[in-house]
Design a protein around this motif. Structure first.
Motif, PDB file in Angstrom:
ATOM      1  N   GLY A  80       0.820  -1.200   0.000  1.00  0.00           N
ATOM      2  CA  GLY A  80       0.000   0.000   0.000  1.00  0.00           C
ATOM      3  C   GLY A  80       0.856   1.253   0.000  1.00  0.00           C
ATOM      4  O   GLY A  80       0.347   2.367  -0.085  1.00  0.00           O
ATOM      5  N   ASP A  81       2.156   1.086   0.077  1.00  0.00           N
ATOM      6  CA  ASP A  81       3.107   2.191   0.140  1.00  0.00           C
ATOM      7  C   ASP A  81       3.522   2.586  -1.277  1.00  0.00           C
ATOM      8  O   ASP A  81       4.189   1.827  -1.967  1.00  0.00           O
ATOM      9  CB  ASP A  81       4.330   1.763   0.959  1.00  0.00           C
ATOM     10  CG  ASP A  81       5.390   2.831   1.067  1.00  0.00           C
ATOM     11  OD1 ASP A  81       5.196   3.941   0.530  1.00  0.00           O
ATOM     12  OD2 ASP A  81       6.426   2.541   1.685  1.00  0.00           O
ATOM     13  N   THR A  85       8.833   1.401  -4.362  1.00  0.00           N
ATOM     14  CA  THR A  85       9.790   1.155  -5.446  1.00  0.00           C
ATOM     15  C   THR A  85      11.088   1.954  -5.274  1.00  0.00           C
ATOM     16  O   THR A  85      12.025   1.762  -6.034  1.00  0.00           O
ATOM     17  CB  THR A  85       9.183   1.487  -6.825  1.00  0.00           C
ATOM     18  OG1 THR A  85       8.730   2.838  -6.817  1.00  0.00           O
ATOM     19  CG2 THR A  85       8.028   0.554  -7.144  1.00  0.00           C
ATOM     20  N   ARG A  86      11.132   2.803  -4.260  1.00  0.00           N
ATOM     21  CA  ARG A  86      12.362   3.552  -3.971  1.00  0.00           C
ATOM     22  C   ARG A  86      13.126   2.968  -2.783  1.00  0.00           C
ATOM     23  O   ARG A  86      14.180   3.471  -2.425  1.00  0.00           O
ATOM     24  CB  ARG A  86      12.028   5.007  -3.670  1.00  0.00           C
ATOM     25  CG  ARG A  86      11.446   5.727  -4.852  1.00  0.00           C
ATOM     26  CD  ARG A  86      11.246   7.195  -4.550  1.00  0.00           C
ATOM     27  NE  ARG A  86      10.294   7.743  -5.486  1.00  0.00           N
ATOM     28  CZ  ARG A  86       9.293   8.520  -5.161  1.00  0.00           C
ATOM     29  NH1 ARG A  86       9.107   8.880  -3.923  1.00  0.00           N
ATOM     30  NH2 ARG A  86       8.470   8.967  -6.081  1.00  0.00           N
ATOM     31  N   ASN A  87      12.597   1.916  -2.180  1.00  0.00           N
ATOM     32  CA  ASN A  87      13.202   1.321  -0.992  1.00  0.00           C
ATOM     33  C   ASN A  87      14.305   0.342  -1.422  1.00  0.00           C
ATOM     34  O   ASN A  87      14.023  -0.679  -2.049  1.00  0.00           O
ATOM     35  CB  ASN A  87      12.120   0.593  -0.188  1.00  0.00           C
ATOM     36  CG  ASN A  87      12.624  -0.007   1.079  1.00  0.00           C
ATOM     37  OD1 ASN A  87      13.750  -0.476   1.165  1.00  0.00           O
ATOM     38  ND2 ASN A  87      11.764  -0.010   2.092  1.00  0.00           N
ATOM     39  N   PRO A  88      15.569   0.630  -1.081  1.00  0.00           N
ATOM     40  CA  PRO A  88      16.681  -0.227  -1.516  1.00  0.00           C
ATOM     41  C   PRO A  88      16.556  -1.687  -1.072  1.00  0.00           C
ATOM     42  O   PRO A  88      16.889  -2.595  -1.832  1.00  0.00           O
ATOM     43  CB  PRO A  88      17.917   0.422  -0.890  1.00  0.00           C
ATOM     44  CG  PRO A  88      17.515   1.815  -0.575  1.00  0.00           C
ATOM     45  CD  PRO A  88      16.034   1.786  -0.327  1.00  0.00           C
ATOM     46  N   SER A  89      16.067  -1.933   0.144  1.00  0.00           N
ATOM     47  CA  SER A  89      15.961  -3.326   0.597  1.00  0.00           C
ATOM     48  C   SER A  89      14.890  -4.079  -0.185  1.00  0.00           C
ATOM     49  O   SER A  89      15.026  -5.272  -0.449  1.00  0.00           O
ATOM     50  CB  SER A  89      15.685  -3.400   2.099  1.00  0.00           C
ATOM     51  OG  SER A  89      14.417  -2.868   2.401  1.00  0.00           O
ATOM     52  N   VAL A  90      13.861  -3.389  -0.584  1.00  0.00           N
ATOM     53  CA  VAL A  90      12.816  -4.016  -1.400  1.00  0.00           C
ATOM     54  C   VAL A  90      13.355  -4.298  -2.799  1.00  0.00           C
ATOM     55  O   VAL A  90      13.186  -5.391  -3.345  1.00  0.00           O
ATOM     56  CB  VAL A  90      11.561  -3.122  -1.462  1.00  0.00           C
ATOM     57  CG1 VAL A  90      10.583  -3.626  -2.503  1.00  0.00           C
ATOM     58  CG2 VAL A  90      10.895  -3.054  -0.097  1.00  0.00           C
ATOM     59  N   ILE A  98       6.484  -5.423  -8.595  1.00  0.00           N
ATOM     60  CA  ILE A  98       5.969  -4.746  -7.404  1.00  0.00           C
ATOM     61  C   ILE A  98       4.682  -4.052  -7.827  1.00  0.00           C
ATOM     62  O   ILE A  98       4.668  -3.295  -8.802  1.00  0.00           O
ATOM     63  CB  ILE A  98       6.976  -3.725  -6.850  1.00  0.00           C
ATOM     64  CG1 ILE A  98       8.265  -4.434  -6.432  1.00  0.00           C
ATOM     65  CG2 ILE A  98       6.365  -2.955  -5.688  1.00  0.00           C
ATOM     66  CD1 ILE A  98       9.407  -3.499  -6.071  1.00  0.00           C
ATOM     67  N   ILE A  99       3.619  -4.329  -7.098  1.00  0.00           N
ATOM     68  CA  ILE A  99       2.320  -3.745  -7.410  1.00  0.00           C
ATOM     69  C   ILE A  99       1.816  -2.999  -6.180  1.00  0.00           C
ATOM     70  O   ILE A  99       1.824  -3.532  -5.071  1.00  0.00           O
ATOM     71  CB  ILE A  99       1.298  -4.828  -7.814  1.00  0.00           C
ATOM     72  CG1 ILE A  99       1.793  -5.585  -9.041  1.00  0.00           C
ATOM     73  CG2 ILE A  99      -0.064  -4.200  -8.079  1.00  0.00           C
ATOM     74  CD1 ILE A  99       0.922  -6.749  -9.426  1.00  0.00           C
ATOM     75  N   VAL A 100       1.371  -1.772  -6.404  1.00  0.00           N
ATOM     76  CA  VAL A 100       0.838  -0.962  -5.322  1.00  0.00           C
ATOM     77  C   VAL A 100      -0.670  -1.177  -5.251  1.00  0.00           C
ATOM     78  O   VAL A 100      -1.362  -1.156  -6.274  1.00  0.00           O
ATOM     79  CB  VAL A 100       1.182   0.534  -5.533  1.00  0.00           C
ATOM     80  CG1 VAL A 100       0.565   1.390  -4.436  1.00  0.00           C
ATOM     81  CG2 VAL A 100       2.698   0.725  -5.561  1.00  0.00           C
ATOM     82  N   LYS A 101      -1.153  -1.414  -4.026  1.00  0.00           N
ATOM     83  CA  LYS A 101      -2.586  -1.600  -3.806  1.00  0.00           C
ATOM     84  C   LYS A 101      -3.276  -0.242  -3.939  1.00  0.00           C
ATOM     85  O   LYS A 101      -2.648   0.772  -3.684  1.00  0.00           O
ATOM     86  CB  LYS A 101      -2.847  -2.148  -2.401  1.00  0.00           C
ATOM     87  CG  LYS A 101      -2.263  -3.491  -2.132  1.00  0.00           C
ATOM     88  CD  LYS A 101      -2.600  -3.868  -0.696  1.00  0.00           C
ATOM     89  CE  LYS A 101      -1.572  -4.755  -0.082  1.00  0.00           C
ATOM     90  NZ  LYS A 101      -1.828  -5.015   1.327  1.00  0.00           N
TER      91      LYS A 101
END
Length: 127
Positions: A80-81, A85-90, A98-101
């Motif tokens: 939901g965040d 897509t800017r999170n390095p660990s992700v 990666i899909i945003v709800k």
């Protein structure tokens, strides 16, 4: 043959809706409310796709990605965040997508079609 999908989502309402939508698209779905049984389930059954929420009560979607990739399974992250897509660990976890709800039925159809898990819809828009 129907694609086998392992869905891990802690929100009951979201999990139930996604399960119904995936089943409408012809998938066989095993839906778990947490990461607790993911390793056991991936050892027990060969899944075509894992769809996991990023934030779960007992583990993260990045942990699930590692387990699933070890089993040669594609992994899609749900979040939901909008900044995920800017999170390095992700990004380093190696998610296949990666899909945003919130997700729509059309989004799920596109995801399954793009992975050749279901046939292309005759009504699918041209790219």
């Amino acid at each position: 043959m129907s694609p086998r999908i392992l869905l891990i989502e802690d929100n009951d309402a979201v999990r139930n809706v996604l399960t119904r939508q995936l089943e409408m698209l012809g998938a066989q779905v095993c839906a778990l409310p947490s990461g607790d049984g993911v390793k056991r389930e991936l050892d027990r059954v060969r899944y075509d796709l894992v769809i996991a929420d990023l934030h779960l009560p007992d583990c993260s979607g990045t942990d699930i990605a590692r387990f699933a990739h070890a089993k040669q399974c594609q992994v899609i992250l749900l979040s939901g965040d909008h900044d995920v897509t800017r999170n390095p660990s992700v990004l380093s976890a190696g998610f296949d997508e990666i899909i945003v709800k919130p997700l729509t039925l059309d989004t799920l159809r596109r995801v399954l079609e793009s992975r050749s898990l279901i046939p292309l819809s005759p009504l699918a828009p041209e790219s």
